[in-house]
Design a protein around this motif. Sequence first.
Motif, PDB file in Angstrom:
ATOM      1  N   LEU A 184     -21.617  -4.506  26.215  1.00 16.90           N
ATOM      2  CA  LEU A 184     -21.635  -3.502  25.154  1.00 16.90           C
ATOM      3  C   LEU A 184     -21.225  -4.084  23.810  1.00 16.90           C
ATOM      4  O   LEU A 184     -21.697  -3.632  22.765  1.00 16.90           O
ATOM      5  N   TYR A 209     -22.899   0.960  30.104  1.00 15.65           N
ATOM      6  CA  TYR A 209     -22.408   2.217  29.522  1.00 15.65           C
ATOM      7  C   TYR A 209     -22.045   3.195  30.641  1.00 15.65           C
ATOM      8  O   TYR A 209     -20.964   3.795  30.662  1.00 15.65           O
ATOM      9  N   THR A 220     -22.249   9.620  31.565  1.00 12.65           N
ATOM     10  CA  THR A 220     -22.669   9.479  30.166  1.00 12.65           C
ATOM     11  C   THR A 220     -22.877  10.814  29.465  1.00 12.65           C
ATOM     12  O   THR A 220     -23.047  10.845  28.250  1.00 12.65           O
ATOM     13  N   ARG A 225     -21.310   7.148  23.485  1.00 12.58           N
ATOM     14  CA  ARG A 225     -21.506   5.727  23.207  1.00 12.58           C
ATOM     15  C   ARG A 225     -20.323   5.189  22.401  1.00 12.58           C
ATOM     16  O   ARG A 225     -19.883   4.061  22.607  1.00 12.58           O
TER      17      ARG A 225
END
Length: 314
Positions: A184, A209, A220, A225
């Motif tokens: 990431l 993620y 998620t 993010r």
Amino acid sequence: STSFPLWRRPKELAVSLLETLAEAPPADSLAVTMTGELADCYLTKAEGGASILDAVEQVAAGREVHVYLCDGRVVDAITARDAAMLAAASNWHVLARFAARFASDETGLLIDIGSTTSDIIPINGSGPCTVGNTDPGRLASGELVYSGIQRSPICAVVSELPWHEGTCAVAQEVFATTQDAYLLLGEIVDDPENLDTADGRPCTQIDAYARLARSICADTTMYSRADALRSAAAVREAQLELLTSAVDKVLSRSPTRPNTIVLSGHGEFLGRMLLDRLQLDGQRVSLSAQLGPEISRAACAHALAVLARERTPV
């Protein structure tokens, strides 16, 4: 270099070695250093080392086998079996001996950050100057840090991660690894063919993620993010703090600061950050720059090959 999950398939080691040798240039003898003896498929290090040497001798097809020991000697396989604790995890010693050629004075330091572990090894022009010689001794001295940039579980590195406006405790489960954090952060590039991840899904940012979200028992849809990026940065910070403490411990035993620092391993980028944080201003030598990134990742094997070719006195 070839990656092989020894802890999962120990009986297939000889097959993997045979495939590797088939792609290598012809050789009259084989030189061996190891670290896999600690794999939990073996009850003891002696058993693990003997099993690895059995596989090597099986594929050597009559060629001489030379085994590097942690005291700098190179011996035959029979002697190595009898000196199991010296043959075990000898890879760090041979790398330090090779790195010593870049330290012309009495104050050098090798920082090797790999996928699973990191080594903080004081060196001089002759080789390593360590307090510890076994893995437990090196862990106690700070010269071995069992934390790396790919395989370390997130839950072993941090106890909580940023989430929304605060933090959340991390589940004590191998839902994600440090590889996900550095994916990431852009320090590790996507490799969709690589399934050596916590959940067996691809080594990509989008999957990283999801794995980081799972570390706090989320997904998620519950974990943004931005949460993931802040969490990745927190993992990096925790590893830097761990490595800083280890380097401070190692350097506290020396009256002078190192004039030469050799950086090695897949995690050289973290080593550079570490040196900046420690404000170590000695000459920096990057093995990735010296050898190229691919050879640097297998620096221990390269070091042994060079020393064997040079017929270094033992």
